[in-house]
Design an enzyme around this catalytic site. Sequence first.
Site, PDB file in Angstrom:
ATOM      1  N   LYS A 191      65.342  -1.150  65.555  1.00  0.00           N
ATOM      2  CA  LYS A 191      66.276  -1.552  64.488  1.00  0.00           C
ATOM      3  C   LYS A 191      67.476  -0.595  64.465  1.00  0.00           C
ATOM      4  CE  LYS A 191      65.982  -4.424  61.790  1.00  0.00           C
ATOM      5  NZ  LYS A 191      66.357  -5.880  61.814  1.00  0.00           N
ATOM      6  N   THR A 233      66.842  -2.060  58.013  1.00  0.00           N
ATOM      7  CA  THR A 233      65.753  -1.468  57.237  1.00  0.00           C
ATOM      8  C   THR A 233      66.013  -0.002  56.927  1.00  0.00           C
ATOM      9  OG1 THR A 233      63.428  -0.832  57.419  1.00  0.00           O
ATOM     10  CG2 THR A 233      64.617  -1.039  59.475  1.00  0.00           C
ATOM     11  N   ASP A 234      65.354   0.491  55.872  1.00  0.00           N
ATOM     12  CA  ASP A 234      65.460   1.922  55.559  1.00  0.00           C
ATOM     13  C   ASP A 234      64.709   2.782  56.577  1.00  0.00           C
ATOM     14  OD1 ASP A 234      62.850   1.284  54.837  1.00  0.00           O
ATOM     15  OD2 ASP A 234      62.973   2.110  52.811  1.00  0.00           O
ATOM     16  N   GLU A 235      63.847   2.154  57.407  1.00  0.00           N
ATOM     17  CA  GLU A 235      63.032   2.941  58.347  1.00  0.00           C
ATOM     18  C   GLU A 235      63.881   3.633  59.406  1.00  0.00           C
ATOM     19  OE1 GLU A 235      59.363   1.378  59.700  1.00  0.00           O
ATOM     20  OE2 GLU A 235      58.913   0.417  57.798  1.00  0.00           O
ATOM     21  N   ASN A 249      60.998  -1.565  51.426  1.00  0.00           N
ATOM     22  CA  ASN A 249      59.897  -2.542  51.561  1.00  0.00           C
ATOM     23  C   ASN A 249      60.030  -3.696  50.574  1.00  0.00           C
ATOM     24  OD1 ASN A 249      58.782   0.027  52.706  1.00  0.00           O
ATOM     25  ND2 ASN A 249      57.024  -1.314  53.070  1.00  0.00           N
ATOM     26  N   ASP A 276      65.353 -20.157  64.424  1.00  0.00           N
ATOM     27  CA  ASP A 276      64.129 -19.349  64.439  1.00  0.00           C
ATOM     28  C   ASP A 276      63.275 -19.749  65.641  1.00  0.00           C
ATOM     29  OD1 ASP A 276      62.513 -17.745  61.864  1.00  0.00           O
ATOM     30  OD2 ASP A 276      61.380 -18.333  63.652  1.00  0.00           O
ATOM     31  N   TYR A 334      59.362   0.176  66.303  1.00  0.00           N
ATOM     32  CA  TYR A 334      60.066  -0.800  65.448  1.00  0.00           C
ATOM     33  C   TYR A 334      61.361  -0.200  64.904  1.00  0.00           C
ATOM     34  CZ  TYR A 334      61.388  -3.124  61.077  1.00  0.00           C
ATOM     35  OH  TYR A 334      62.104  -3.712  60.067  1.00  0.00           O
ATOM     36  N   ASN A 361      50.514   4.403  48.484  1.00  0.00           N
ATOM     37  CA  ASN A 361      49.749   3.203  48.848  1.00  0.00           C
ATOM     38  C   ASN A 361      48.490   3.076  47.998  1.00  0.00           C
ATOM     39  OD1 ASN A 361      51.626   2.576  50.806  1.00  0.00           O
ATOM     40  ND2 ASN A 361      50.513   3.625  52.447  1.00  0.00           N
TER      41      ASN A 361
HETATM   42  P1  NAD Z   1      59.200 -11.679  59.496  1.00  0.00           P
HETATM   43  O1  NAD Z   1      58.427 -11.077  60.626  1.00  0.00           O
HETATM   44  O2  NAD Z   1      58.475 -12.244  58.339  1.00  0.00           O
HETATM   45  O3  NAD Z   1      60.156 -12.819  60.050  1.00  0.00           O
HETATM   46  C1  NAD Z   1      60.893 -12.693  61.241  1.00  0.00           C
HETATM   47  C2  NAD Z   1      61.372 -14.081  61.655  1.00  0.00           C
HETATM   48  O4  NAD Z   1      62.121 -13.928  62.861  1.00  0.00           O
HETATM   49  C3  NAD Z   1      60.226 -15.054  61.960  1.00  0.00           C
HETATM   50  O5  NAD Z   1      60.464 -16.298  61.367  1.00  0.00           O
HETATM   51  C4  NAD Z   1      60.231 -15.156  63.473  1.00  0.00           C
HETATM   52  O6  NAD Z   1      59.768 -16.400  63.959  1.00  0.00           O
HETATM   53  C5  NAD Z   1      61.700 -14.931  63.792  1.00  0.00           C
HETATM   54  N1  NAD Z   1      61.883 -14.403  65.152  1.00  0.00           N
HETATM   55  C6  NAD Z   1      61.207 -13.381  65.738  1.00  0.00           C
HETATM   56  N2  NAD Z   1      61.622 -13.227  67.009  1.00  0.00           N
HETATM   57  C7  NAD Z   1      62.603 -14.148  67.232  1.00  0.00           C
HETATM   58  C8  NAD Z   1      63.411 -14.466  68.346  1.00  0.00           C
HETATM   59  N3  NAD Z   1      63.303 -13.798  69.499  1.00  0.00           N
HETATM   60  N4  NAD Z   1      64.320 -15.455  68.226  1.00  0.00           N
HETATM   61  C9  NAD Z   1      64.432 -16.149  67.049  1.00  0.00           C
HETATM   62  N5  NAD Z   1      63.665 -15.900  65.973  1.00  0.00           N
HETATM   63  C10 NAD Z   1      62.759 -14.909  66.057  1.00  0.00           C
HETATM   64  O7  NAD Z   1      60.223 -10.532  59.064  1.00  0.00           O
HETATM   65  P2  NAD Z   1      60.784 -10.182  57.607  1.00  0.00           P
HETATM   66  O8  NAD Z   1      59.869  -9.228  56.948  1.00  0.00           O
HETATM   67  O9  NAD Z   1      61.187 -11.417  56.919  1.00  0.00           O
HETATM   68  O10 NAD Z   1      62.090  -9.367  58.022  1.00  0.00           O
HETATM   69  C11 NAD Z   1      63.335 -10.028  58.242  1.00  0.00           C
HETATM   70  C12 NAD Z   1      64.395  -8.997  58.587  1.00  0.00           C
HETATM   71  O11 NAD Z   1      64.522  -8.065  57.517  1.00  0.00           O
HETATM   72  C13 NAD Z   1      64.062  -8.162  59.832  1.00  0.00           C
HETATM   73  O12 NAD Z   1      65.256  -7.940  60.524  1.00  0.00           O
HETATM   74  C14 NAD Z   1      63.530  -6.855  59.269  1.00  0.00           C
HETATM   75  O13 NAD Z   1      63.772  -5.785  60.151  1.00  0.00           O
HETATM   76  C15 NAD Z   1      64.335  -6.734  57.992  1.00  0.00           C
HETATM   77  N6  NAD Z   1      63.689  -5.978  56.891  1.00  0.00           N
HETATM   78  C16 NAD Z   1      62.425  -6.296  56.471  1.00  0.00           C
HETATM   79  C17 NAD Z   1      61.874  -5.615  55.385  1.00  0.00           C
HETATM   80  C18 NAD Z   1      60.498  -5.939  54.856  1.00  0.00           C
HETATM   81  O14 NAD Z   1      60.024  -5.271  53.944  1.00  0.00           O
HETATM   82  N7  NAD Z   1      59.817  -6.961  55.351  1.00  0.00           N
HETATM   83  C19 NAD Z   1      62.624  -4.624  54.741  1.00  0.00           C
HETATM   84  C20 NAD Z   1      63.906  -4.326  55.206  1.00  0.00           C
HETATM   85  C21 NAD Z   1      64.441  -5.026  56.273  1.00  0.00           C
HETATM   86  O1  DAU Z   2      60.707  -0.078  54.715  1.00  0.00           O
HETATM   87  C1  DAU Z   2      61.030  -1.348  55.172  1.00  0.00           C
HETATM   88  C2  DAU Z   2      59.981  -1.833  56.144  1.00  0.00           C
HETATM   89  O2  DAU Z   2      58.824  -2.152  55.370  1.00  0.00           O
HETATM   90  C3  DAU Z   2      60.422  -3.036  56.970  1.00  0.00           C
HETATM   91  O3  DAU Z   2      61.502  -2.673  57.777  1.00  0.00           O
HETATM   92  C4  DAU Z   2      59.272  -3.547  57.839  1.00  0.00           C
HETATM   93  O4  DAU Z   2      59.665  -4.716  58.530  1.00  0.00           O
HETATM   94  C5  DAU Z   2      58.095  -3.860  56.930  1.00  0.00           C
HETATM   95  O5  DAU Z   2      57.000  -4.269  57.708  1.00  0.00           O
HETATM   96  C6  DAU Z   2      57.709  -2.643  56.085  1.00  0.00           C
HETATM   97  O6  DAU Z   2      57.156  -1.597  56.925  1.00  0.00           O
HETATM   98  P1  DAU Z   2      55.888  -0.731  56.460  1.00  0.00           P
HETATM   99  O7  DAU Z   2      55.242  -0.177  57.661  1.00  0.00           O
HETATM  100  O8  DAU Z   2      56.251   0.204  55.366  1.00  0.00           O
HETATM  101  O9  DAU Z   2      54.986  -1.933  55.793  1.00  0.00           O
HETATM  102  P2  DAU Z   2      53.428  -2.234  55.877  1.00  0.00           P
HETATM  103  O10 DAU Z   2      53.139  -3.298  54.868  1.00  0.00           O
HETATM  104  O11 DAU Z   2      52.966  -2.430  57.272  1.00  0.00           O
HETATM  105  O12 DAU Z   2      52.781  -0.881  55.352  1.00  0.00           O
HETATM  106  C7  DAU Z   2      53.067  -0.368  54.058  1.00  0.00           C
HETATM  107  C8  DAU Z   2      52.300   0.935  53.907  1.00  0.00           C
HETATM  108  O13 DAU Z   2      50.896   0.637  53.875  1.00  0.00           O
HETATM  109  C9  DAU Z   2      52.479   1.907  55.072  1.00  0.00           C
HETATM  110  O14 DAU Z   2      52.466   3.231  54.574  1.00  0.00           O
HETATM  111  C10 DAU Z   2      51.255   1.660  55.951  1.00  0.00           C
HETATM  112  C11 DAU Z   2      50.192   1.283  54.941  1.00  0.00           C
HETATM  113  N1  DAU Z   2      49.155   0.330  55.414  1.00  0.00           N
HETATM  114  C12 DAU Z   2      49.557  -0.819  56.028  1.00  0.00           C
HETATM  115  C13 DAU Z   2      48.638  -1.732  56.490  1.00  0.00           C
HETATM  116  C14 DAU Z   2      49.079  -2.991  57.194  1.00  0.00           C
HETATM  117  C15 DAU Z   2      47.816   0.585  55.190  1.00  0.00           C
HETATM  118  O15 DAU Z   2      47.449   1.616  54.598  1.00  0.00           O
HETATM  119  N2  DAU Z   2      46.897  -0.323  55.639  1.00  0.00           N
HETATM  120  C16 DAU Z   2      47.246  -1.467  56.288  1.00  0.00           C
HETATM  121  O16 DAU Z   2      46.338  -2.249  56.688  1.00  0.00           O
END
Ligand code: NAD
Ligand code: DAU
Length: 350
Positions: free
Chosen positions: A160, A131-133, A185, A34, A156, A255
């Site tokens: 992906k 991701t589903d995005e 999410n 990381d 983003y 939301n």
């Molecule tokens: P996060 O932002 O919490 O964590 C990302 C991690 O990657 C961090 O620890 C960061 O330090 C590390 N990182 C970033 N850039 C790097 C680099 N250049 N080299 C090495 N390490 C690096 O993200 P998350 O929410 O835990 O997501 C993890 C994975 O799952 C991502 O690939 C994301 O696209 C995917 N994902 C996330 C969600 C969600 O809801 N959060 C849903 C579906 C898929």
């Molecule tokens: O669907 C999977 C994705 O979910 C992952 O791939 C991404 O890494 C993860 O960040 C997440 O993306 P979203 O954009 O859906 O998550 P976020 O928490 O940023 O936002 C969730 C919803 O809430 C979205 O419709 C935007 C809204 N939102 C978000 C923030 C930060 C607000 O209304 N206010 C806010 O301040």
Amino acid sequence: MKKILITGGAGFIGSHVVRLFVNKYPNYQIVNLDKLTYAGNLNNIKDLENKANYSFVKGDIVDADFISNLFATHKFDAVVHLAAESHVDRSISNPLEFVMTNVIGTVNLLNAAKTNWKDDYSSHRFYHVSTDEVYGTLGETGMFTETTAYDPHSPYSASKASSDHFVRAYHDTYGMDAVISNCSNNYGSHHFPEKLIPLSIHNIKNNKSIPIYGKGENIRDWLWVEDHARAIDVIFHTAKTGTTFNIGGHNEWTNIDLIHLLCKIMDKKLNRSEGESAKLITFVKDRAGHDLRYAIDSSKLQKELGWVPSLQFEEGLEKTVDWYLSNEDWLNNVTSGDYKKYYEQQYTKR
Ligand code: NAD
Ligand code: DAU
């Protein structure tokens, strides 16, 4: 005996995946790589520090020479790749960072894997967490399946989607054993408070406004992060090469409804009168290109590999709130310094 590289294991989902693998498979050697960006935090995996089958390496997947040396030194059997820039709003203000880490970083890992594994792909696996995005947005009906055409809208999701295409290309062109999962999410502990749920918990606790983009009508499909980690475990170990699995909990919320539920839980936990936290809800300027609705059809994963989500949302959200309220130090630590600058830039102009 297997040596597995997990990337991004100091982040939100990565820390749960590393924990599950280290504890469940004592005969595996887990190397957590990381960069420790603002989103990576060694406190997320403090409990694993002294485990015999775990080690941490600080490094950047964008640095091709470093990645190449790491593979040459460790002779990994497999990679579970989670490292990414993950926040949509940050991708809108700084797309290039997302291209570098999510696209170039992934290709660097694929190249190192190819160099080291090309004579024996059958005993190595590259697992890409996506991701589903990538599927874009849904109208009022329908769900994303594994055959839904890619249609990403944010920088983003475009980055992906690109990385997913590269992973498939390395399978189709070179014969690399690669699998991909696309998840909805996640929510749960150790979630960085730039994302909707932890940001709202943090703000409610501090009596600050809860910023809701637009009218709060966008829909997301929420999954308990430990259920995602369990799905990754099952797919990593049992999926056929070249396959893709959608992961999701059939749990759609607008939301605004989600935030009302969260406010109700917070009122109870903070001994506030009912409705007090909801007064903090503030509608702000919408996110550019804001996808309306995500909904994942995970029936392939359920039918073929037997995975099912374990937790109801109300229960999971309450557990999440409890974790944040009893880990104030963690929250205070990650919301000091740079976080304040980010918050001002992101929200004061709205
Ligand atoms: P996060 O932002 O919490 O964590 C990302 C991690 O990657 C961090 O620890 C960061 O330090 C590390 N990182 C970033 N850039 C790097 C680099 N250049 N080299 C090495 N390490 C690096 O993200 P998350 O929410 O835990 O997501 C993890 C994975 O799952 C991502 O690939 C994301 O696209 C995917 N994902 C996330 C969600 C969600 O809801 N959060 C849903 C579906 C898929
Ligand atoms: O669907 C999977 C994705 O979910 C992952 O791939 C991404 O890494 C993860 O960040 C997440 O993306 P979203 O954009 O859906 O998550 P976020 O928490 O940023 O936002 C969730 C919803 O809430 C979205 O419709 C935007 C809204 N939102 C978000 C923030 C930060 C607000 O209304 N206010 C806010 O301040």
